[in-house]
Write a protein that holds these residues in place. Structure first.
Motif, PDB file in Angstrom:
ATOM      1  N   VAL A 117       0.836  -1.197   0.000  1.00  0.00           N
ATOM      2  CA  VAL A 117       0.000   0.000   0.000  1.00  0.00           C
ATOM      3  C   VAL A 117       0.875   1.253   0.000  1.00  0.00           C
ATOM      4  O   VAL A 117       0.592   2.229  -0.712  1.00  0.00           O
ATOM      5  CB  VAL A 117      -0.948  -0.002   1.221  1.00  0.00           C
ATOM      6  CG1 VAL A 117      -1.662   1.345   1.353  1.00  0.00           C
ATOM      7  CG2 VAL A 117      -1.962  -1.115   1.102  1.00  0.00           C
ATOM      8  N   SER A 121       0.716   3.687  -3.175  1.00  0.00           N
ATOM      9  CA  SER A 121       0.153   5.020  -2.954  1.00  0.00           C
ATOM     10  C   SER A 121       1.168   6.105  -3.311  1.00  0.00           C
ATOM     11  O   SER A 121       0.800   7.147  -3.885  1.00  0.00           O
ATOM     12  CB  SER A 121      -0.306   5.178  -1.503  1.00  0.00           C
ATOM     13  OG  SER A 121       0.781   5.078  -0.613  1.00  0.00           O
ATOM     14  N   ILE A 268      -8.857  -0.044   4.318  1.00  0.00           N
ATOM     15  CA  ILE A 268      -8.556  -0.259   2.896  1.00  0.00           C
ATOM     16  C   ILE A 268      -8.946  -1.667   2.445  1.00  0.00           C
ATOM     17  O   ILE A 268      -9.649  -1.845   1.440  1.00  0.00           O
ATOM     18  CB  ILE A 268      -7.066   0.015   2.610  1.00  0.00           C
ATOM     19  CG1 ILE A 268      -6.789   1.514   2.643  1.00  0.00           C
ATOM     20  CG2 ILE A 268      -6.659  -0.557   1.244  1.00  0.00           C
ATOM     21  CD1 ILE A 268      -5.342   1.883   2.426  1.00  0.00           C
ATOM     22  N   SER A 283      -5.024   2.044  -3.962  1.00  0.00           N
ATOM     23  CA  SER A 283      -3.754   2.621  -3.526  1.00  0.00           C
ATOM     24  C   SER A 283      -3.158   3.573  -4.554  1.00  0.00           C
ATOM     25  O   SER A 283      -2.636   4.635  -4.200  1.00  0.00           O
ATOM     26  CB  SER A 283      -2.751   1.506  -3.224  1.00  0.00           C
ATOM     27  OG  SER A 283      -3.257   0.624  -2.243  1.00  0.00           O
TER      28      SER A 283
END
Length: 399
Positions: A117, A121, A268, A283
């Motif tokens: 993640v 991201s 998430i 992400s």
């Protein structure tokens, strides 16, 4: 003996009333004046749903909505502070606090062991800034100034493009080492290479700051615009809050973003299952769009005012900061935490980043922009978004 009249002393009640009026005015300007602040109640609502219902899908959705105005207000407070620090330092502050949301989310995710993640991201933030934010800025500026060629400082853009290519090199080699199976110690060599490369990238970014702020400040001077245009802009641009108020709001907003980011990260996986959306898409696409709300608003606003040098400082400067500072910093923080955070972003993600940097460097080489260049960048981002929507992350199965 003659007694001189004593100097009148301001009553404490007047001072307290003045401070109270300033505080009320500041709260109104920052929290109530902007229409986007209608989304602020969704943040507390997300926290309430987390404890009452435990439905991760809705917690994630409302946290996402609650962070959008906070990210935009961070950008506003930074922009107000930039009035007192000058354009170069102001652009750097805008990029730094604009990336505060992504950085906070990344540290929370890293603390929870969600390395993919973090990687995705941060990658998504680079892609979003370079394609979506810059594309929308070029498109908006090109439409507003339809009969005029907008220009920007090509030298500064070339320096940032070189840094981005260096970041691609640092991210690419651990991935190539992994997928060619040429490691001396499988799984350990790429981690060691990532940590070494991260330290080098941090040194390079510190050198870039010295280059930008001290030794070659003249290189980053905006290209002179027409005199009348400058006067109109100067009349419009008056700080609405003091520098101490801006610093205070930056602190308050950063703390609130930190709190809300914790609930966002926890939700998430549940949101991915509830909405049947790949974690990679969440992400790489959804989180960065929210985190880049400040850059998005600032870049478009400056492009419409025909200040493309500041637009590039926000969009490309933010991408440079994420790739050369935030990503290596997360690798070092993971090293301290004992988490195996590395620069191996997997083959698909690394190839996407490499092609994106090449496309943007090609767009910037002429030192001019128009609405068609912006449209092409936006369409490129739509292709990237669609690719990650159908992309299955191979590391999920491996973990």
């Amino acid at each position: 003996m003659v007694h001189l009249p004593s100097r009148p002393v301001m009553p404490n009640s007047w001072i307290a009333r003045h401070i109270g009026m300033r505080a009320v005015r500041s709260i109104y300007i920052v929290l109530l004046k902007a229409k986007i602040n209608m989304l602020l109640p969704f943040g507390p609502l997300a926290i309430l749903l987390h404890y009452v219902t435990g439905k991760h899908g809705w917690v994630f959705f409302f946290s996402l909505l609650g962070i959008i105005p906070l990210a935009e207000r961070l950008g506003y407070a930074t922009e107000q502070l930039a009035f007192y620090t000058g354009p170069t330092v102001g652009g750097l502050l805008n990029a730094t606090f604009g990336n505060a949301t992504e950085m906070i989310i990344s540290i929370y995710a890293l603390k929870n062991g969600m390395i993919r993640v973090v990687q995705q991201s941060l990658l998504g933030s680079i892609l979003s800034n370079m394609l979506l934010v810059l594309g929308c800025a070029f498109f908006s500026g090109g439409i507003v100034h339809y009969n005029k060629v907008q220009v920007f400082n090509k030298s500064a853009a070339v320096v940032n493009s070189g840094l981005l290519l260096m970041a691609v090199m640092g991210i690419m080699f651990p991935a190539v080492l992994h997928f060619t199976r040429t490691e001396v110690h499988f799984g350990k060599s790429e981690l060691a290479l990532s940590r070494f490369s991260s330290c080098i990238m941090l040194v390079a970014y510190a050198s870039y700051l010295f280059f930008q702020l001290r030794s070659h400040r003249s290189l980053y001077n905006p290209i002179n615009e027409e005199g009348d245009n400058d006067q109109d802009c100067d009349e419009d641009e008056i700080p609405e809050i003091t520098h101490w108020e801006a610093i205070g709001w930056l602190s308050v907003l950063t703390v609130w973003v930190s709190i809300l980011s914790g609930y966002l990260v926890d939700a998430i996986q549940g949101a991915s299952d509830s909405f049947n959306i790949p974690v990679a898409f969440i992400s790489v696409i959804l989180l960065p769009i929210v985190g880049n709300a400040a850059e998005h608003a600032s870049a478009i606003m400056f492009a419409m005012k025909d200040k493309l040098d500041i637009t590039l400082g926000v969009a490309i400067g933010s991408s440079t900061q994420i790739s050369m500072f935030v990503i290596p910093f997360c690798v070092v923080v993971g090293w301290i935490m004992g988490e195996p955070m590395d620069l191996n972003f997997q083959l698909f993600e690394t190839a996407t980043l490499f092609i994106t940097v090449l496309v943007v460097a090609f767009m910037l080489q002429e030192g001019t922009s128009n609405y068609f260049k912006g449209l092409m960048l936006i369409l490129c981002y739509l292709i990237v978004a669609a690719s990650f929507f159908v992309h299955v992350d191979p590391s999920n199965d491996a973990n």
